[in-house]
Design an enzyme around this catalytic site. Structure first.
Site, PDB file in Angstrom:
ATOM      1  CG  ASP A 161      -1.885  -1.040   1.248  1.00  0.00           C
ATOM      2  OD1 ASP A 161      -2.223  -1.502   0.009  1.00  0.00           O
ATOM      3  OD2 ASP A 161      -2.424  -1.502   2.032  1.00  0.00           O
ATOM      4  CG  HIS A 162       1.114   5.790  -1.886  1.00  0.00           C
ATOM      5  ND1 HIS A 162       1.251   6.897  -0.997  1.00  0.00           N
ATOM      6  CD2 HIS A 162       1.835   5.924  -2.954  1.00  0.00           C
ATOM      7  CE1 HIS A 162       1.910   7.655  -1.745  1.00  0.00           C
ATOM      8  NE2 HIS A 162       2.458   7.285  -2.813  1.00  0.00           N
TER       9      HIS A 162
END
Lengths: 400, 400
Positions: A230-231
């Site tokens: 995930d960012h």
């Protein structure tokens, strides 16, 4: 292979004392660009010649790092071998080595001795920690450089252990940086008339890639957490499930996210009061993931890749190496090629990532047999046939 | 800062149309080495100026990629802005851009037009997939390049998902490769008198780092599995538990493994019939891990790091960025430095991984204010004060 045009580095004479990985990667890049790379090997050869799966007795691992070089066997533990090396260096542009700091001195090739021998020589070193500082003498290895540089600490799931990258990227990044430094020194020499030292440490090279993770740390003094795929700052972003597997989607800012959601007929999400800002979407990431997955599950990956790429949404498949090798884009870019082996088979290797329009990278020298170019290189350096035969008889060189 | 000696690339004139990450990293490397990098920005600036945590209104993320450049604001959507750009290019050595393929053509800067304008110009492009092939027009992003290149597929735990590296390494590796290609083209130009195109794609750059993982695939046609932090072929290797945390140990071959086990008073393992070959040790990895962990648990990390490094065993700590910033080796290597901002604060940034002994990298230009060098660059290119004032009034340039 005489019909291949010269590369941009034609005429650049590189004496390569490196072995295994970081240094050989650097000198292969120089060779791919047309430099004349003479790989000096000990009588037993670079250990990589014996590593990895063999094809007809030939190591593909070695091929992947040593095309476009010529091999000369010198026993640097003999005075005669060191004398040959000094004669080659007197007429060279670049020396590259990846010994532990201090080893060159022990071979009688201190910085001062090299400057006396050839003031135009550029002396490049790739090592683990750098040649100064409290850890200069520590043995280095890719895994350790990944750990010490901070790189490994930010990779991996939020609730899992720090995770190394499987490829030996600290070696390779240091090798590419060394090529940059060497070429800059070659250009600088036009102005000064003098060579200089170039040094790249594996830990430093990898640390230099920490990008916004480092700048955020410097600005906040907060140690960054691991966030898996995930960012850390944006959602939705990551892997999503189609009917036949996952795709990676990088909705890096709101404009792209809008295109993504519109393509999924989820455009309403951006104006729904539950999800109308990035912080709200970060907080609702599980809900949103389920919503997106359920929409994407109705169609296969190829469908979504087609419509999302057309819409301008960066997305792709997590390809394994088999898929990469079969990827038509990789084929169009000639990123899997064959290299011949001197008196041996042709083997598949990775292609050239640097594409030059005028004087492209090419295979100009096959992967060399151990010592397969000793006689020709020494003859070109002015050694007589008798001298070469005498050196071979003494074991200081090997001609085959 | 006039007292700093020139870098090796002094006099190399780089016109930089890049934004965000891959291209700016490339041109920063050139600037660190002394090139004159003129960053052409749209009136709103590189978007990174507004990204990340701000210090006194200044982005550390931008500072980390844009020191050693000068900023000129040109509106390339205006004919007057494009005319200024052409005048700058007529006298430049290198143009660097990281638009999607085709954008340069739309700006009237096709390869043919650039060649007419300045046959010595080197035109470098960094993009996602390369400018030819079925995916050439796809939007690119680091996460997607990590997925498509095969890199992500080999990273992560054996029983976990494929795992990206958190730093945007496909951007950065492509940027370093582009610097190599540009410098090679500069050297090649000495012989040919002509510039050429240089192109590096993020997917290709990352694929080129697959090393022995790729050569093993080519030799066997077997897709490599993920192996987490363990070495796929050697054990013991990986993370082990001391009394106060883990250390990473890379016993890459038998000689080093013997030193490791001897240091732990476990020398008998190598001759025990249960463990006397690497295949047996691979099969018994859980037993061996427990044995080693129980021995190491008696002492803290610093003890083991000291004795193992002295014994010649590559080992280290998985450092977080706070530990890296406090590491005396990192300090000795000057890998955390300060850079001033034009009329702004000094910010911490990562240091120079390329160490040159004669003409070292240095901060020669502060991080530029948006358009902070427009007037000076245009004046040096022969624009009169009246022309500059007229262009500024029309909005085609911005001088502050």
């Amino acid at each position: 292979m005489a019909e291949i045009p010269n590369g941009p580095l034609v005429g650049l004479r590189v004496i390569d004392l490196t072995r295994v990985l970081s240094g050989p990667f650097c000198t292969m890049i120089l060779g791919d660009l047309g430099a004349d790379v003479v790989k000096i090997e000990p009588p037993k050869g670079d250990p990589v010649r014996g590593q990895g799966t063999m094809t007809d007795g030939h190591s593909g691992y070695f091929a992947g790092f040593n095309r476009n070089k010529r091999s000369v066997v010198l026993d640097l533990y003999s005075e005669a071998g060191r004398t040959v090396l000094r004669r080659l260096l007197a007429d060279a542009d670049v020396l590259v080595e990846n010994f532990r700091p201090g080893t060159l001195d022990k071979l009688g090739l201190s910085a001062a001795a090299l400057k006396d021998l050839n003031p135009r020589l550029i002396v490049a070193s790739v090592n683990g920690y750098g040649s100064t500082g409290p850890h200069a003498d520590r043995p280095a290895f890719d895994f350790i450089a990944q750990a010490m540089s901070g790189f490994m600490g930010v990779n991996g799931e939020a609730d899992g252990p720090p995770m190394r990258a499987a490829p030996p990227i600290s070696d390779l990044v240091a090798g590419i940086y060394a090529a940059v430094g060497i070429l800059a020194a070659v250009i600088g020499r036009d102005g000064t008339g003098r060579g200089q030292t170039v040094e790249v440490a594996m830990v430093n090279g990898l640390l230099s890639l920490m990008a916004y993770i480092a700048s955020e740390y410097f600005a906040t003094d907060r140690v960054p957490p691991r966030t898996g795929n995930d960012h850390p700052l944006v959602y939705p972003y990551g892997l999503f499930r189609c009917s036949d597997g996952q795709i990676a989607v990088a909705n890096s800012h709101d404009q792209i996210l809008r295109r993504f959601l519109d393509t999924l007929d989820l455009g309403w999400v951006m104006s729904d009061p539950r999800y109308d800002s990035n912080p709200k979407r970060m907080a609702a990431r599980n809900e949103l993931r389920d919503l997106i997955d359920s929409r994407m599950a109705g169609k296969p990956r190829d469908h979504w890749l087609e419509v999302l790429n057309v819409a301008g949404v960066p997305c792709g498949v997590v390809q394994d190496l088999g898929q990469v090798a079969a990827d038509p884009q990789i084929a169009a870019q000639q990123m899997v090629i064959e290299t011949p082996w001197q008196d041996g088979p042709s083997l598949r290797v990775l292609g050239f990532p640097i594409k030059l329009g005028g004087t492209p990278c090419a295979i100009r020298h096959p992967v060399p047999r151990l010592g397969g170019n000793t006689a020709e290189v020494l003859a070109a350096a002015g050694f007589s046939a008798e001298e070469i035969a005498g050196l071979a008889a003494s074991g200081s060189i090997a001609t085959d």
